[in-house]
Each structure stands twice: as C-alpha cells, then as structure tokens.
Design an enzyme around this catalytic site. Structure first.
Site, PDB file in Angstrom:
ATOM      1  N   GLY A  91     -12.839 -20.875  68.508  1.00  0.00           N
ATOM      2  CA  GLY A  91     -13.544 -21.218  69.746  1.00  0.00           C
ATOM      3  C   GLY A  91     -14.691 -20.307  70.130  1.00  0.00           C
TER       4      GLY A  91
ATOM      5  N   ASP B 121      -6.303 -23.336  78.284  1.00  0.00           N
ATOM      6  CA  ASP B 121      -5.960 -24.667  78.818  1.00  0.00           C
ATOM      7  C   ASP B 121      -4.933 -25.374  77.944  1.00  0.00           C
ATOM      8  OD1 ASP B 121      -8.009 -26.782  77.081  1.00  0.00           O
ATOM      9  OD2 ASP B 121      -8.531 -24.668  77.115  1.00  0.00           O
TER      10      ASP B 121
ATOM     11  N   GLY C 110     -10.128  21.604  32.800  1.00  0.00           N
ATOM     12  CA  GLY C 110      -8.867  20.889  32.967  1.00  0.00           C
ATOM     13  C   GLY C 110      -8.204  21.312  34.259  1.00  0.00           C
ATOM     14  N   LEU C 111      -7.188  20.590  34.635  1.00  0.00           N
ATOM     15  CA  LEU C 111      -6.493  20.841  35.891  1.00  0.00           C
ATOM     16  C   LEU C 111      -5.795  22.198  35.891  1.00  0.00           C
ATOM     17  CD1 LEU C 111      -4.807  17.364  36.392  1.00  0.00           C
ATOM     18  CD2 LEU C 111      -6.685  18.330  37.751  1.00  0.00           C
TER      19      LEU C 111
ATOM     20  N   SER D 134     -13.394  23.908  36.550  1.00  0.00           N
ATOM     21  CA  SER D 134     -14.716  23.274  36.572  1.00  0.00           C
ATOM     22  C   SER D 134     -14.617  21.744  36.711  1.00  0.00           C
ATOM     23  CB  SER D 134     -15.552  23.666  35.352  1.00  0.00           C
ATOM     24  OG  SER D 134     -14.816  23.603  34.157  1.00  0.00           O
TER      25      SER D 134
HETATM   26  N1  LIG Z   1      -8.966 -27.356  74.565  1.00  0.00           N
HETATM   27  C1  LIG Z   1      -9.859 -26.455  74.159  1.00  0.00           C
HETATM   28  N2  LIG Z   1     -10.474 -26.625  72.986  1.00  0.00           N
HETATM   29  C2  LIG Z   1     -11.359 -25.701  72.595  1.00  0.00           C
HETATM   30  C3  LIG Z   1     -11.644 -24.554  73.381  1.00  0.00           C
HETATM   31  N3  LIG Z   1     -12.549 -23.796  72.741  1.00  0.00           N
HETATM   32  C4  LIG Z   1     -12.828 -24.461  71.587  1.00  0.00           C
HETATM   33  N4  LIG Z   1     -12.121 -25.592  71.500  1.00  0.00           N
HETATM   34  C5  LIG Z   1     -12.186 -26.530  70.376  1.00  0.00           C
HETATM   35  O1  LIG Z   1     -11.888 -25.824  69.177  1.00  0.00           O
HETATM   36  C6  LIG Z   1     -12.687 -26.311  68.119  1.00  0.00           C
HETATM   37  C7  LIG Z   1     -13.435 -25.165  67.451  1.00  0.00           C
HETATM   38  O2  LIG Z   1     -14.336 -24.600  68.381  1.00  0.00           O
HETATM   39  P1  LIG Z   1     -15.622 -23.798  67.933  1.00  0.00           P
HETATM   40  O3  LIG Z   1     -16.191 -23.205  69.159  1.00  0.00           O
HETATM   41  O4  LIG Z   1     -16.503 -24.598  67.070  1.00  0.00           O
HETATM   42  O5  LIG Z   1     -14.926 -22.669  67.045  1.00  0.00           O
HETATM   43  P2  LIG Z   1     -15.643 -21.467  66.287  1.00  0.00           P
HETATM   44  O6  LIG Z   1     -14.762 -20.287  66.467  1.00  0.00           O
HETATM   45  O7  LIG Z   1     -17.023 -21.319  66.737  1.00  0.00           O
HETATM   46  O8  LIG Z   1     -15.567 -21.935  64.778  1.00  0.00           O
HETATM   47  P3  LIG Z   1     -16.392 -21.343  63.532  1.00  0.00           P
HETATM   48  O9  LIG Z   1     -17.667 -20.847  64.060  1.00  0.00           O
HETATM   49  O10 LIG Z   1     -16.548 -22.434  62.561  1.00  0.00           O
HETATM   50  O11 LIG Z   1     -15.539 -20.248  63.006  1.00  0.00           O
HETATM   51  C8  LIG Z   1     -13.617 -27.344  68.711  1.00  0.00           C
HETATM   52  O12 LIG Z   1     -13.101 -28.616  68.442  1.00  0.00           O
HETATM   53  C9  LIG Z   1     -13.585 -27.057  70.175  1.00  0.00           C
HETATM   54  O13 LIG Z   1     -13.811 -28.182  70.970  1.00  0.00           O
HETATM   55  C10 LIG Z   1     -10.946 -24.409  74.627  1.00  0.00           C
HETATM   56  O14 LIG Z   1     -11.121 -23.442  75.368  1.00  0.00           O
HETATM   57  N5  LIG Z   1     -10.068 -25.391  74.963  1.00  0.00           N
END
Ligand SMILES: Nc1nc2c(ncn2[C@@H]2O[C@H](COP(=O)(O)OP(=O)(O)OP(=O)(O)O)[C@@H](O)[C@H]2O)c(=O)[nH]1
Ligand SMILES: [Mg+2]
Lengths: 265, 632
Positions: B27, B156, B463-464, B537
């Site tokens: 995320g 969430d 040597g050692l 050495s």
């Molecule tokens: N429910 C929910 N889904 C999330 C949240 N943050 C990210 N996602 C979901 O998780 C998935 C990956 O999110 P990205 O933000 O692309 O993840 P990333 O870490 O940037 O991934 P890479 O850059 O490829 O490593 C997506 O489908 C988002 O919609 C969150 O806070 N809540």
C-alpha cells in the site's frame, strides 16, 4: 551554509561535469524555453564561462517568432556553437498517435536524424521530474538503446552520484542535469541569476505562456503575472499543472509515455 | 556569497527527501497518492483523471495511479520504478520517492532511496512484516538513512484493531531492532481512506501519536558534512583559457584560498591560489561541503581525475586492500576472484574480490555460504584493487567511505568501506628524504660470493602464529651453518627488542615492522648472508614490498599448518587469549592473514614432522644456493 538554490545548482554542475568528462560526443538541447536557458547558464558556471559542447536546436519550424529572435541573439552573445536540425512533415509520423502527440513526434524524428548525422553519444536535456508522471521516474543518466528507445521497465541502477555514462555501440545516453529542480526553483534561480528568457512567459492582456512548445499545440494560461516576482507568487499558490497548456499531454492516457519511449524528451 | 543571492535563496523553503518503501502490494503508492491529495498537492483535474483511468479499466478508484504513471504499472497494479514527487506541508517542501516493493525491482528501490534524508516503511496491517519489509529496512540502514517512520496501513481491512496493530509494531521492532533500525514513529493508517495521513483519524482514538505528515515534519534535512576533514575528489582539470582549473565537488570540510592541499594518492602538495567563479564577481575566498568548485594552484603540479584533495594533516587512508559491506544487485552472483570496475567517487580501478567473509540474506536475516553472493544479498568482502586508492572508512566519512562496483557497463553493487585490520599504506609508501645519492661499492657481488662460499639471499617465512616458523628457522640455521652456510635468522620477537622497539601491533605498525625487516634482510643478503626471516607478515603487499627491496634471491616460503591446527597447538597460549578478546588485532582471529599466491615453496607442517620439513628446506637451499669453494 548552502541555500536550496545553491544545493540544486551544485548538483547540476556536478552532473554536467561528469557528462563532459565521461562522454565523447556530447551536445545540449536548447529548446529556448526557461528550463533550457537555465541549463545553458549552469553549463557556463560549470565550465567557467565556456560551453564546451554544441547547443542543438531541433527546429519544428513552428516556434513563436520571439523564440527564433531570442535564439539568434543569445547564440551570438554567449558565443556558443549552435547546431540546428529540421523535422520531417507530420504525415510521416505514426498515424496511430492522437493529433497533437503526432505533431510533437516530429521533434523526436528531427532529433534522431541529428543524432545519426553527428554521431552524438550523449544528449543533455532539460526535463524535470515534477513536470509529468513518466519524467518522475527518470534517471539522471538515462540510456537510450538502438533506435533511441527508452526501456523504462528496465532502467539501470543509479545511486551515490555514480552514473552509467558508457553505452554500447549504436546507443546513447540522455543526461538530465536539472531533473531534481521544480518549476518554482527554476523561476527563483532565473531571478537570482538574472537569466534572460523569452517575453512570452510574462502576462499580456490577461494571458501568459507557462510552458513553451510549438505554436499550434501550446496555449497560454489566464494570468496577470507580468514580473518575475509575480510569476513566483502565482506558482506558490497555483493548483494548475505546468503542462496544462500542452495539448499532447491530455489527448490519451498513454500518449506521452509512448512519445517518450520512442525518444521524445 | 553576496547578499542579493542570500536574500533570494532564503525565500525558498527547506526541502526534505523521504523514500516510501516496503513489501510489494502493502500500500505504498496508495499512501503517497492519498497524502498528495490530503495536502492539496495534486493539480486540478488529477482525481477526475484517475477516476476515468479506473473506470476505463473497470476497477474501483485507485490512489496508486497518481504515481504509478506507466501503462504497465497501471495494467499490472504494481510499481516498477521509483517516482519522485514534490509535495508541501505547512512546515516545508518535500520530495517523496514512491519506491517499488517487488523483489525484482530492488535496484529501483535503491536508486530512489539512496540520497534520502528519511524513509517511511509501509506495512500491510493484515500481512505484517514480510521479506521486503526487512530487506528494505536493512538497505535503508546501509544507505545511511537513520530517520525512519512506519505506517501500518489498510487498518480499515482489520476493523481498526489496536491489538493487531500492536502485534505488527512489535514484529517490526524485533525484526529490525537488531540491525540498529529504530523507527521514530509507528502509525496506524488507512491509505485508501486517508486516516492518520494528514489529519488524526476519528476511527482510531486509541492512537495518540503523530500522523504521517506530522512524523515527516519531525525529521531533519541532512546538512552537508562541513565539520568533517576536507575531501574533494578531483572531477576534471580544465584548460579552456589561460587558467588551469582543478574542478570537483567538496564532499566534506572546507577549503580556503592560501590553503596547502595534498592530492592523494599521488601525494603532491600545492597552495590554492584562487577559487574561480563565473560570472566573475567579487573574489571567492572559501568554499565548503556541498559546493561544486574549481581552483587554481600556485605551482603547476600534475593532477588528474580521481585524486582526493585534503589538508596535509588530515589525509585519507591509502590502500589497495580493504573490507567492504556490499549490497549486491547483479544478475550474476558476486564471486571470489572475479574482477570488477571499482568506483570510488571519481576514481576508478580494476579490483578483485579476494574473499567473502560472510553473506547475509536480509529478508530472512540468516547467513548463507561464502562461496558467492546472490542478488539482493549483503556481504562483507575483501577487495583488492590493482592500484592504490585514497579513501576513508565509512564510519569516519560517509561520502568518501563508499564504493560502487560495475561489471561491464552495468552497476552491480554498492558498499561501505571498513578498514578494521588493514593498514594505511601511506606511511610505508612515502619516501621522506629526497636529496640522497647512493655510494658505489668497489667490491663486487661475485667477489663476496667467492669469499663467503654462496650467494646471499632471503628465505622469507610467512604463516600464522604457531605454524612453526621460528622452530624451523632456528633448526635450519643450525644445520645450514654446519654445512658451511653463512645463515642467519631474523625473528620477530628479537627485532622488536631493538630496531622495532617503537612499534606496536596496529595494522600500520605491523606494516612498518615488516618494511624494516625487509630492508634489513636486503642489506644482509647483499653482504652475502643467507637470511631466514620468521615473521607472520600477514599482508601480501608488505611481502611484495620486501621482495622488491631484496630483488633476486628472495624466496617466499609459506609455512602452512592451517588455522585450526595452529589454534590447537597454541604453544604460547595466544589464541586462547585472542579468542577471549584479550588481544586485539590477532592474525587469524581478529585480523586478516592473506596467504601467498605465488610463493616459491610451501612447507606443510600440519602433516609432517619437523625433521622432514627441515630436510625439505635444506634440499631447497642446496638447489638454489649451491656452495662454491671458498677462497680467502
Ligand atoms: N482496503 C484498503 N486497500 C488498500 C489500502 N492501501 C492499499 N490498498 C490496496 O492494496 C493494493 C496495493 O496497493 P499499492 O498502493 O499499489 O501497493 P504498493 O505497496 O505501492 O505496491 P508496489 O509498489 O507494487 O510494491 C491496491 O489494490 C490498493 O487498492 C488501504 O488502506 N485499504
Ligand atoms: Mg507502489
């Protein structure tokens, strides 16, 4: 203590000096816009008043008359070696591109012809990361393979200011000395250093150009900023993107990426 | 710097660079996109444009599309390369670097994060700490990034559960604490909904720490290293006009007109005449860390790219051998004996990996074998360059304490220099007196040989400790003398009572000790003595220097028993004390031993009795130093 502008300038100079030391056939693109004027200025700083490589103007033939006048005046005044090249007609461009992007592609074709004619292995270009999403992912030294294409999915590692300057036969490297600057940095620097720019950037009758491209695919923005101070004040609060006046950025989601992958700046 | 520049520059706010890292799909891009939105940093129309992209793809709104600008990234829902995006908080300006989390794109994560001031590690609350969470954390540490915050996101999806959050926080602190990675704040967030991103969330009232923006505002922008000793790697020397300008960037310290500067490793010194500038305004009197400068010198000495400018009293280390902690990104594994192009600031050299001391897979935090280093692993290796380099240990100067390795066109690794156990060679390489004229002898070598009965030479035992050097040397001396040889043993402990009494056991003193022994051995052998030197050495370069001092007649003899056997014998009880930490820099335990590569003779004392070893040595001497009939 270094100010923010000092730090930006120092890094740009470092990059320019690396490029000059490491690359045999080097040139700098001079589009006549604000960014490339800052870049030429930085080169003169890096090399103590000299520009030790040619400035290349890829001429689409559709620039504003003010820009041609500016070019001829400062090429003379700064004593630089100017190389110009023409662009092929739009009919020869990829018909699959939307109209403005297709028109912009002429510049890539013109540049490719110049690269071939002069055998350039390094091209210094004044793009910045804050301008656009794919530029935000650029390297400082960015290799272009055979056919001058950008393999954005497989860019080389770049860290600690160690650059990949050497490229195989038939390829070249794009050097981006102001990649880390933002639009407002550019304007503050223009003000601090008193760098000449084309008048089109200053508002007249409620409009000014924020970014300069070809006449037919660039439009001015609503603005009353007619001095450097006013432009900086405007940028401090604006939420409009810099390239909003560039038609080719808004035609299709992938249009700009396709242009750049094919060799556009 | 004139006042108008100061004033104009001061208007610009400070800027902090922060990398957003962590495991794939946890995320990161979502946090970044949402953060830009929450702080009003997105341009007009951006949210609508992203909504349209998602609608076209038939998927729900995706904040990640703000920075995932490539078609391939949007189509596959994964970040491929780092994006650098500006944003501003009420306090200052930022550049956020949204790094990819997929293992395949580690090199892009490193490229993006390498010069950041701070980092935000993003962890999926449901998944917890995963491979790349650990690996990225470790890499941040190696890259020198010490200001770290953690965002536990997707709260969430777990019903904003405080207990689960606490578990993930503990997991992270445990996994990275032992590496010295200590996060400033661990923040429960929902990237998607914007909870605790820029404003405190009403859904997690149990949390009373900072928001993500608040945590970032708490970090500091790294200042250039003005307080460290002067280091300016020479980038180029310009002669565009009548001036000869030495150009480069000051990496640390400061420089003033009139300073005497030393260029290493050439060891030339000169006085700085002017600091040049353009446009030519008031003369510049000084410059400091971070400045790209050019200066002229009072005398025209030869200077080239790659040298390091310092002040004479505080110069970098000179060496061609050093240890480095390397992170490896090559498609091919890093291998012992393979040659790479080593880049150290602006210097470049061919270098070989001499040994791999340990390999760490940061994802699992375990050690693997030491034959080779696979992609994405970190290893401690010993590098040997073909030329002497001027460098600093990373702990003393981060800017001149790091190297990059390239294989062909490609950059394949980066590393931090560690000199523990290796000598600064500056002392032993520098010749201080220059106005010397050697006298010419009028007794020839042949005349001496006829008088003594054999040519002079040196059997250089290495040597050692405990390998048998002294035992064999003393026995050999006795037996050779009995056979008519003028043999003489130079032994470590004996020389340390006199000639070398002022030397200790630091790597530098050991190098100087061996340099003196080499010179004494050279003199004795010229007189016609058959010298048997018995010194550990441990450094190859020191032995090479002795070989050069002696010239022909130098025979390197490896007295080899292996570390295990020597430690088992432990005749002087030294190994036990070294293991107990009572003796520092003990060869084989806490200091390196570099076995000979091309020695003249190997004597294996682990598998044969002393007599047999001595007999082998006698046969060797008789073959190479045949006795001639002495004439008086
Ligand atoms: N429910 C929910 N889904 C999330 C949240 N943050 C990210 N996602 C979901 O998780 C998935 C990956 O999110 P990205 O933000 O692309 O993840 P990333 O870490 O940037 O991934 P890479 O850059 O490829 O490593 C997506 O489908 C988002 O919609 C969150 O806070 N809540
Ligand atoms: Mg991402």
């Amino acid at each position: 203590m270094q100010t923010r502008l000092d730090a930006l300038e120092s890094r740009s100079i470092y990059i320019l000096r690396e490029a000059f030391n490491q690359i045999d056939r080097l040139c700098m693109l001079w589009s006549l816009g604000k960014d490339s004027n800052v870049m030429v200025w930085l080169a003169r700083k890096a090399f103590f008043g000299h520009v030790p490589f040619p400035l290349v103007h890829v001429d689409t033939g559709k620039k504003f008359p003010e820009m041609y006048a500016f070019r001829d005046r400062y090429a003379e005044e700064w004593g630089v070696e100017l190389v110009t090249g023409d662009c092929p007609p739009v009919e020869e461009m990829d018909a699959d591109l939307p109209p403005a992007a297709r028109s912009a592609a002429r510049k890539t074709a013109g540049l490719n012809a110049l690269i071939a004619a002069h055998g350039f292995t390094g091209i210094i270009a004044g793009i910045r990361r804050d301008e656009e999403g794919t530029r935000a992912k650029e390297r400082v030294f960015s290799p272009r393979g055979a056919g001058n294409v950008w393999d954005v999915r497989n860019q080389p590692p770049e860290f600690w200011d160690q650059f990949r300057a050497r490229v195989p036969e038939g390829a070249h490297v794009r050097v981006h000395p102001i990649l880390h600057w933002s639009e407002i940095d550019i304007w503050r620097y223009i003000q601090r250093e008193n760098i000449p720019i084309v008048d089109l950037y200053f508002a007249r009758d409620g409009k000014r150009y924020r970014s300069l491209g070809d006449q037919d695919i660039t439009s001015p923005i609503d603005s009353t900023a007619s001095t450097l101070d006013e432009i900086i004040a405007e940028l401090e609060v604006t939420t409009v993107s810099e390239r909003s006046g560039r038609a080719m950025d808004h035609e299709r989601e992938d249009a700009f990426e396709r242009l750049r992958a094919a060799g556009y700046m | 710097m004139d006042m108008t520049r100061m004033k104009a520059g001061a208007k610009a706010r400070g800027q902090l660079r922060a990398a957003v890292v962590g495991h794939v799909d946890h995320g990161k891009s979502t946090v970044v996109g949402r953060l830009l939105h929450e702080t009003g940093s997105l341009p007009q129309g951006k949210v609508e444009a992203v909504a349209e992209m998602c609608r076209r793809r038939g998927m729900p709104f995706e904040w990640a599309f703000v920075t995932d600008a490539l078609q391939a990234e949007r189509d596959q829902g994964i970040t491929i390369d780092s994006s650098h995006i500006p944003f501003r908080s009420a306090l200052r300006d930022y550049v956020l670097i949204d790094a990819p989390g997929h293992r395949e794109f580690i090199k892009n994560m490193i490229s993006g994060s390498s010069d950041c001031d701070a980092a935000l590690v993003v962890i999926d609350a449901g998944e917890g700490v995963r491979d790349q969470s650990r690996r990225h954390g470790f890499l941040l540490h190696l890259l020198g990034i010490r200001q770290i915050a953690v965002a536990v996101t997707k709260m969430d999806m777990i019903g904003y559960d405080a207990d689960r959050f606490a578990t993930v926080e503990r997991e992270f602190r445990e996994a990275l604490g032992e590496l010295g990675v200590t996060p400033g704040a661990v923040i429960p967030v929902s990237g998607r909904d914007g909870d605790n991103i820029a404003a405190p969330s009403g859904k997690m009232s149990w949390y009373d720490g900072p928001t993500v923006v608040g945590a970032l505002d708490g970090f500091e922008v790294a200042a250039p290293a003005t307080a460290l000793p002067l280091r300016m790697p020479v980038q180029d020397v310009y002669r565009f006009d009548e001036r000869r300008i030495v150009a480069g960037r000051i990496e640390s310290g400061s420089l003033r007109v009139g300073d005497t500067v030393l260029f290493s490793p050439s060891n030339h010194a000169a006085v700085v005449k002017t600091i040049e500038n353009w446009p030519r305004s008031a003369p510049v009197e000084g410059a400091e860390a971070g400045d790209s400068v050019g200066f002229t010198l009072e005398e025209q000495i030869f200077v080239e790219r790659g040298e390091i400018v310092s002040h004479a009293g505080n110069a970098p280390v000179e060496t061609n051998v050093f240890r480095a902690r390397v992170f490896w990104m090559g498609a091919e594994p890093l291998r012992v004996g393979k040659r790479y192009t080593l880049r150290h600031n602006t210097a470049e050299a061919i270098a070989e990996v001499e040994s791999i001391e340990r390999v760490i897979d940061a994802a699992r935090m375990d050690r693997t074998g030491t034959e080779e280093v696979a992609c994405d692993c970190v290893a401690d290796v010993v590098m040997r360059a073909q030329i002497v380099l001027a460098l600093d240990p990373a702990a003393e100067n981060p800017r001149t304490g790091r190297i990059v390795l390239a294989d062909g066109f490609d950059i394949v690794g980066g590393g931090l220099i560690d000199m523990a156990g290796y000598p600064d060679q500056r002392q032993v390489m520098t010749r201080r007196s220059t106005n010397i004229t050697e006298v010419e002898h009028r007794v020839s070598r042949e005349e001496r040989t006829r008088r003594i009965g054999h040519t002079g030479g040196v059997l250089w035992f290495t040597g050692l400790s405990g390998a048998g050097k002294s035992t064999l040397a003393i026995e050999l001396e006795r037996q050779l003398f009995a056979r008519g040889y003028n043999a003489y043993v130079l032994d470590g402990d004996n020389l340390r009572h006199g000639l070398n009494a002022n030397l200790g056991f630091s790597p530098e003193d050991r190098a100087e000790n061996i340099r003196r022994v080499g010179e004494v051995a050279a003199l004795l052998s010229e007189i016609g003595t058959l010298v048997i030197s018995a010194f550990i050495s441990p450094y190859r370069d020191d032995r090479l220097r002795a070989r050069k001092a002696v010239g022909t007649g130098f025979h390197e003899v490896f007295i080899n028993a292996g570390l295990e056997e020597c430690e088992r014998r432990d005749t002087k009880g030294l190994y036990a004390r070294a293991r107990a930490g009572e003796i520092a820099n003990f060869t084989g335990i806490s200091a390196p031993y570099e076995p000979p590569e091309n020695c003249e003779l190997v004597v294996d004392t682990a598998n044969q009795p002393v007599e047999e070893s001595v007999n082998a040595l006698i046969r060797y001497v008789e073959r190479h130093f045949p006795l001639v009939k002495p004439r008086r």
